[in-house]
Design a protein around this motif. Structure first.
Motif, PDB file in Angstrom:
ATOM      1  N   GLU A 134       0.894  -1.372  -0.083  1.00 21.21           N
ATOM      2  CA  GLU A 134      -0.123   0.024   0.012  1.00 21.21           C
ATOM      3  C   GLU A 134       0.941   1.278   0.012  1.00 21.21           C
ATOM      4  O   GLU A 134       0.574   2.282  -0.591  1.00 21.21           O
ATOM      5  CB  GLU A 134      -0.936   0.018   1.125  1.00 21.21           C
ATOM      6  CG  GLU A 134      -2.111  -1.064   1.053  1.00 21.21           C
ATOM      7  CD  GLU A 134      -1.591  -2.562   1.350  1.00 21.21           C
ATOM      8  OE1 GLU A 134      -0.500  -2.534   2.014  1.00 21.21           O
ATOM      9  OE2 GLU A 134      -2.536  -3.503   1.028  1.00 21.21           O
ATOM     10  N   ARG A 135       1.936   1.313   0.661  1.00 26.03           N
ATOM     11  CA  ARG A 135       2.830   2.481   0.979  1.00 26.03           C
ATOM     12  C   ARG A 135       3.397   2.613  -0.327  1.00 26.03           C
ATOM     13  O   ARG A 135       3.696   3.820  -0.873  1.00 26.03           O
ATOM     14  CB  ARG A 135       3.693   2.157   1.899  1.00 26.03           C
ATOM     15  CG  ARG A 135       3.127   2.618   3.301  1.00 26.03           C
ATOM     16  CD  ARG A 135       4.375   2.254   4.427  1.00 26.03           C
ATOM     17  NE  ARG A 135       3.704   2.356   5.838  1.00 26.03           N
ATOM     18  CZ  ARG A 135       4.289   2.646   6.802  1.00 26.03           C
ATOM     19  NH1 ARG A 135       5.696   3.125   6.697  1.00 26.03           N
ATOM     20  NH2 ARG A 135       3.810   2.341   7.960  1.00 26.03           N
ATOM     21  N   ALA A 137       2.459   1.762  -3.534  1.00 24.69           N
ATOM     22  CA  ALA A 137       1.276   2.036  -4.405  1.00 24.69           C
ATOM     23  C   ALA A 137       1.271   3.434  -4.176  1.00 24.69           C
ATOM     24  O   ALA A 137       0.914   4.329  -5.310  1.00 24.69           O
ATOM     25  CB  ALA A 137       0.010   1.458  -4.406  1.00 24.69           C
ATOM     26  N   ALA A 138       0.947   3.881  -2.789  1.00 27.33           N
ATOM     27  CA  ALA A 138       0.803   5.530  -2.680  1.00 27.33           C
ATOM     28  C   ALA A 138       1.907   6.313  -3.151  1.00 27.33           C
ATOM     29  O   ALA A 138       1.781   7.374  -3.560  1.00 27.33           O
ATOM     30  CB  ALA A 138       0.443   5.725  -1.005  1.00 27.33           C
ATOM     31  N   LEU A 140       3.920   5.607  -5.589  1.00 27.24           N
ATOM     32  CA  LEU A 140       3.758   5.601  -7.343  1.00 27.24           C
ATOM     33  C   LEU A 140       2.380   6.458  -7.681  1.00 27.24           C
ATOM     34  O   LEU A 140       2.379   6.545  -8.764  1.00 27.24           O
ATOM     35  CB  LEU A 140       3.884   4.318  -7.542  1.00 27.24           C
ATOM     36  CG  LEU A 140       5.078   3.672  -7.089  1.00 27.24           C
ATOM     37  CD1 LEU A 140       5.059   2.055  -8.022  1.00 27.24           C
ATOM     38  CD2 LEU A 140       6.345   4.227  -7.935  1.00 27.24           C
ATOM     39  N   GLU A 141       1.861   6.846  -6.683  1.00 31.62           N
ATOM     40  CA  GLU A 141       0.740   7.885  -7.292  1.00 31.62           C
ATOM     41  C   GLU A 141       0.905   9.350  -7.147  1.00 31.62           C
ATOM     42  O   GLU A 141       0.188  10.293  -7.764  1.00 31.62           O
ATOM     43  CB  GLU A 141      -0.651   7.609  -6.594  1.00 31.62           C
ATOM     44  CG  GLU A 141      -1.319   6.519  -6.580  1.00 31.62           C
ATOM     45  CD  GLU A 141      -2.436   6.183  -5.649  1.00 31.62           C
ATOM     46  OE1 GLU A 141      -2.772   7.032  -4.999  1.00 31.62           O
ATOM     47  OE2 GLU A 141      -3.017   5.151  -5.734  1.00 31.62           O
ATOM     48  N   ASN A 142       2.421   9.488  -6.791  1.00 34.24           N
ATOM     49  CA  ASN A 142       2.793  11.149  -6.424  1.00 34.24           C
ATOM     50  C   ASN A 142       3.568  11.249  -7.700  1.00 34.24           C
ATOM     51  O   ASN A 142       4.554  10.669  -8.197  1.00 34.24           O
ATOM     52  CB  ASN A 142       3.844  10.845  -5.438  1.00 34.24           C
ATOM     53  CG  ASN A 142       4.353  12.427  -5.061  1.00 34.24           C
ATOM     54  OD1 ASN A 142       4.564  12.973  -6.025  1.00 34.24           O
ATOM     55  ND2 ASN A 142       4.657  12.745  -3.839  1.00 34.24           N
ATOM     56  N   PRO A 143       3.022  12.050  -8.648  1.00 34.54           N
ATOM     57  CA  PRO A 143       3.655  12.281  -9.891  1.00 34.54           C
ATOM     58  C   PRO A 143       5.062  12.794  -9.875  1.00 34.54           C
ATOM     59  O   PRO A 143       5.954  12.518 -10.615  1.00 34.54           O
ATOM     60  CB  PRO A 143       2.837  13.579 -10.557  1.00 34.54           C
ATOM     61  CG  PRO A 143       2.036  13.607  -9.677  1.00 34.54           C
ATOM     62  CD  PRO A 143       1.951  12.904  -8.358  1.00 34.54           C
ATOM     63  N   VAL A 146       7.150   9.818  -9.184  1.00 39.41           N
ATOM     64  CA  VAL A 146       7.389   8.745 -10.269  1.00 39.41           C
ATOM     65  C   VAL A 146       8.416   9.485 -11.190  1.00 39.41           C
ATOM     66  O   VAL A 146       9.220   8.939 -11.802  1.00 39.41           O
ATOM     67  CB  VAL A 146       5.938   8.781 -10.963  1.00 39.41           C
ATOM     68  CG1 VAL A 146       6.197   8.166 -12.252  1.00 39.41           C
ATOM     69  CG2 VAL A 146       5.122   8.102  -9.701  1.00 39.41           C
TER      70      VAL A 146
END
Length: 158
Positions: A134-135, A137-138, A140-143, A146
């Protein structure tokens, strides 16, 4: 010299000579070919450090000996060594290692990314973050994050 870096002048080591490998010629052959320590090292050795113009291999953040592979159990562990105990980029480096292997290996592999014991002030927290789905994935949601990871994974030649 870059101003503001915690480790402005890291020790830089020579890259190991690349050894020839048998490269599968088809995706089916690749799926059946066992993965070994050298192959994992070849995937991660050229990742660029987030703060320096050097690869993780050149900074000895990753070495071939710091990689464990159990192909039968589809398990890979990469243990990395930050250049200093208070490296502010340890989590980013670990995330780069994880993303590179997620993109390179068949999905059957469980990847474990760890800071070498005793090499980082917040080793337990970094390890927990890098191995929590979960951490990750979270993150990798930060542009911005990334973009930094992708920049570190860009191919280098030299």
């Amino acid at each position: 010299m870059v101003v503001g870096l915690i480790n402005a002048n890291p020790v830089v080591y020579e890259k190991k000579e690349r050894r020839p490998r048998n490269v599968p010629t088809s995706i089916d052959e690749y799926a059946e070919e066992p993965i070994d320590q050298q192959e994992i090292f070849d995937h991660v050795r050229d990742i660029k450090d987030p703060e320096h113009p050097y690869s993780l291999e050149e900074l000895k953040v990753v070495t071939e000996d710091s990689i464990e592979v159990n192909d039968k159990q589809s398990y890979v562990r990469v243990t990395f060594t930050p250049t200093i105990e208070h490296c502010s980029m340890a989590t980013v480096i670990g995330l780069c290692l994880r993303v590179k292997l997620m993109r390179s290996l068949p999905s059957r592999y469980k990847v474990d990314i760890r800071v070498a014991p005793g090499t980082h002030a917040t080793e337990a927290a970094v390890n927990k973050q890098l191995n929590d789905k979960e951490r990750v994935a979270a993150a990798l949601e930060n542009p911005n994050l990334v973009e930094m990871v992708d920049s570190c994974l860009e191919p280098t030649f030299g």
